[in-house]
Design a protein around this motif. Structure first.
Motif, PDB file in Angstrom:
ATOM      1  N   UNK A   1      -0.324   4.148 -52.274  1.00 38.91           N
ATOM      2  CA  UNK A   1      -0.009   3.746 -50.906  1.00 38.91           C
ATOM      3  C   UNK A   1      -1.145   4.104 -49.936  1.00 38.91           C
TER       4      UNK A   1
ATOM      5  N   UNK B   1      -1.115   3.950 -46.899  1.00 30.81           N
ATOM      6  CA  UNK B   1      -0.531   4.525 -45.687  1.00 30.81           C
ATOM      7  C   UNK B   1      -0.709   6.054 -45.674  1.00 30.81           C
ATOM      8  N   UNK B   2      -0.641   6.667 -46.855  1.00 31.72           N
ATOM      9  CA  UNK B   2      -0.795   8.129 -46.918  1.00 31.72           C
ATOM     10  C   UNK B   2      -2.184   8.532 -46.415  1.00 31.72           C
TER      11      UNK B   2
ATOM     12  N   UNK C   1      -2.211   8.186 -42.632  1.00 27.36           N
ATOM     13  CA  UNK C   1      -1.562   9.340 -41.989  1.00 27.36           C
ATOM     14  C   UNK C   1      -2.531  10.528 -41.989  1.00 27.36           C
TER      15      UNK C   1
ATOM     16  N   UNK D   1      -4.816  10.395 -39.115  1.00 26.58           N
ATOM     17  CA  UNK D   1      -4.218  10.810 -37.834  1.00 26.58           C
ATOM     18  C   UNK D   1      -4.022  12.329 -37.787  1.00 26.58           C
ATOM     19  N   UNK D   2      -3.996  12.961 -38.966  1.00 24.62           N
ATOM     20  CA  UNK D   2      -3.803  14.415 -39.000  1.00 24.62           C
ATOM     21  C   UNK D   2      -5.123  15.181 -38.886  1.00 24.62           C
TER      22      UNK D   2
ATOM     23  N   UNK E   1       4.790  -2.270 -35.242  1.00 24.14           N
ATOM     24  CA  UNK E   1       3.966  -1.375 -36.067  1.00 24.14           C
ATOM     25  C   UNK E   1       2.491  -1.539 -35.701  1.00 24.14           C
TER      26      UNK E   1
ATOM     27  N   UNK F   1       1.941  10.869 -36.201  1.00 22.46           N
ATOM     28  CA  UNK F   1       2.423   9.544 -36.598  1.00 22.46           C
ATOM     29  C   UNK F   1       3.334   9.661 -37.812  1.00 22.46           C
TER      30      UNK F   1
ATOM     31  N   UNK G   1       5.052   7.064 -40.233  1.00 23.50           N
ATOM     32  CA  UNK G   1       5.225   5.643 -40.559  1.00 23.50           C
ATOM     33  C   UNK G   1       6.602   5.367 -41.144  1.00 23.50           C
TER      34      UNK G   1
ATOM     35  N   UNK H   1       7.501   4.084 -43.974  1.00 26.97           N
ATOM     36  CA  UNK H   1       7.713   4.514 -45.368  1.00 26.97           C
ATOM     37  C   UNK H   1       7.403   6.005 -45.553  1.00 26.97           C
ATOM     38  N   UNK H   2       7.166   6.702 -44.457  1.00 24.89           N
ATOM     39  CA  UNK H   2       6.908   8.149 -44.401  1.00 24.89           C
ATOM     40  C   UNK H   2       5.570   8.550 -45.023  1.00 24.89           C
ATOM     41  N   UNK H   3       5.216   7.944 -46.159  1.00 27.55           N
ATOM     42  CA  UNK H   3       3.932   8.194 -46.822  1.00 27.55           C
ATOM     43  C   UNK H   3       3.648   9.684 -46.979  1.00 27.55           C
TER      44      UNK H   3
END
Lengths: 273, 221
Positions: free
Chosen positions: A166, A168-169, A172, A175-176, B40, B76, B78, B80-82
């Motif tokens: 993914x 998306x991880x 994220x 952003x961290x 989104x 943030x 998302x 799907x939490x990721x």
């Protein structure tokens, strides 16, 4: 109510089982006839033959180096091709598959011609000055020939691996507070661990089975560039079928041993996370 | 405080145009709109994951639209939490602090503080795969809050939860808000979620903000 037998699902399952059973049977039949075709004393003689022993050592060494190089190259390429969109990406994608579709002999021939060009000769001279060894018809040629094919398979594996993780991880992680490199190292790479092990295993196995490019680019000189796949060829060419089969069985044994060890190590790495 | 002014974002064939919204310091804003209308995309643009074609994004009066995501100070979560699947819950929550080289004892204390707040202290050594949906939500929230972000962006965080867990999460969000005083922009389809949590509401349609309402005082937290 118990479903009627046979029903439509039964035929589907029988079709699946037939495909699996037929293929596995064919593989096992090849191994059995190999084993039946030779005698233990021939295998024993083969593993004590200095030429064959050299080929075993060079095979294990060259396959390990080319598999490590393949993973080192395949991980960034797989990540780049999976995550980034850039002009010419489709063309590069096709280019990355060329070593997979080209006949192995053509890869060897192309490498040989490449190292006859002025740039290739310059590279060979530089390498000679650096290490004291040439490339063409030497051990580096064995590794390069194996690498050219093995790496393409490793790249495919890594790309599929990153496609399945993914993104998306990693976003994220940005952003961290991560840079892209940190997000890759701390998030994407650990999540792709299983794929890295698979890519390395596949590259190693491909390298062990490689024959055509090694024969053309590195030759098959005994005690110099001979690996197990070329040993089989050399033994066959002088009519020693028994020894060729014994070496083949030896290759199977080494391949199975390495694959089991690597998978076990991969599973341990996965469990430690 | 989050202020978005005349923002345009191109995302392939889709685009957001002339988006303007203002979420005052400490407010809980709800962003609503049908699926596929760019909610989104807007969140991604605000937190720096998508390039802005035109317009401004200000956090506490500072323009951030040209800053990389890591420098914006936005938390943030998302849809799907990721969660980071190879890390424990504690490592997930402490990730932002680990990246900033915060001393281990300080990181541990902050992780414990957030775990207590979110009610997941007993889960700290677990891997994400061993958590329920509601527990995963709490971990994702803790991970986003760890570095004390100026703004928290939540993308349909409770959409996959059952009714009871969702109610629990509403209560938790109120507690979190009280404890952190965070400014929140929360995307949802649910009117009940908007009523339960929001101070103000924005509705996105056809790539534009078409409605901006402040609910009656009784529905605000």
């Amino acid at each position: 109510m118990i479903p009627r037998w046979p029903n439509r699902d039964t035929w589907f399952l029988i079709a699946l089982g037939t495909a699996l059973g037929g293929y596995v049977l064919l593989i096992l039949a090849m191994l059995v006839v190999d084993a039946a075709h030779t005698r233990f004393d021939v295998i024993w003689r083969a593993v004590h033959d200095p030429d064959i022993l050299f080929a075993v050592k060079l095979s294990v060494f060259s396959c390990t180096i080319s598999a490590l190089l393949s993973v080192l190259v395949a991980v960034p390429i797989g990540y780049l091709m999976s995550r980034m969109r850039f002009p010419g990406r489709t063309l590069i994608d096709v280019c990355l598959d060329i070593p997979i579709v080209l006949p192995p002999l053509v890869i060897g021939l192309s490498l040989l011609i490449l190292f006859q060009t002025s740039a290739g000769r310059a590279l060979e001279s530089w390498f000679q000055a650096l290490t004291g060894s040439g490339i063409t018809y030497e051990v580096p040629a064995v590794i390069l020939a194996q690498f050219m094919v093995a790496c393409a398979f490793a790249v495919r594996t890594m790309r599929a691996t990153f496609d399945q993780t993914n993104p998306r991880a990693e976003q994220v992680a940005l952003t961290l507070g991560c840079t892209r490199a940190q997000a890759f190292r701390l998030v994407a790479l650990p999540e792709a661990w299983r794929g890295v092990v698979t890519a390395g295993t596949l590259a190693w196995a491909r390298a062990l089975g490689e024959f055509g490019p090694i024969l053309v680019f590195a030759g098959a000189t005994r005690q110099r560039t001979e690996v197990l796949s070329t040993t089989v060829f050399l033994e066959l060419s002088v009519g020693r079928l028994d020894t060729a089969v014994a070496v083949s069985l030896l290759m199977i044994l080494i391949a199975v041993l390495v694959l089991v060890l690597v998978r076990r190590w991969g599973a341990l790495g996965e469990g430690a996370r | 405080m989050l202020r978005v002014s005349n923002l345009t974002v191109e995302a392939g064939t889709f685009s957001l145009r002339d988006i303007t919204l203002h979420v005052p310091q400490g407010s809980y804003a709800i962003l609503m709109g049908a699926t596929g209308l760019g909610k989104t995309t807007l969140l991604e643009a605000i937190c720096g994951l998508r390039r802005v074609t035109q317009g401004n994004i200000q956090l506490d009066g500072r323009a951030v639209e040209s800053l990389p995501a890591r420098e914006r100070g936005i938390g943030y979560v998302p849809q799907d939490l990721a969660l980071f699947t190879t890390m424990t819950v504690a490592e997930n929550i402490g990730f932002a602090l680990h990246i900033r080289h915060v001393p281990a004892s300080e990181e541990q204390a902050r992780v414990q503080e957030l775990a207590n707040l979110l009610g997941i202290s007993r889960l700290l050594e677990r891997m994400p795969a061993a958590l329920s949906g509601g527990e995963k939500q709490r971990v994702a929230l803790g991970r986003a809050l760890a570095a004390k972000p100026r703004v928290l962006l939540l993308d349909e965080p409770f959409s996959a939860l059952d009714d009871q867990t969702r109610e629990d999460m509403y209560a938790l969000m109120r507690t979190v808000r009280q404890a952190t005083q965070a400014t929140v922009l929360h995307v949802t389809h649910s009117r009940s979620e908007a009523q339960a949590l929001g101070d103000c509401r924005f509705v996105l349609d056809q790539g534009r903000i078409v409605e901006h309402t402040h609910p009656a005082p009784s529905t605000a937290i």
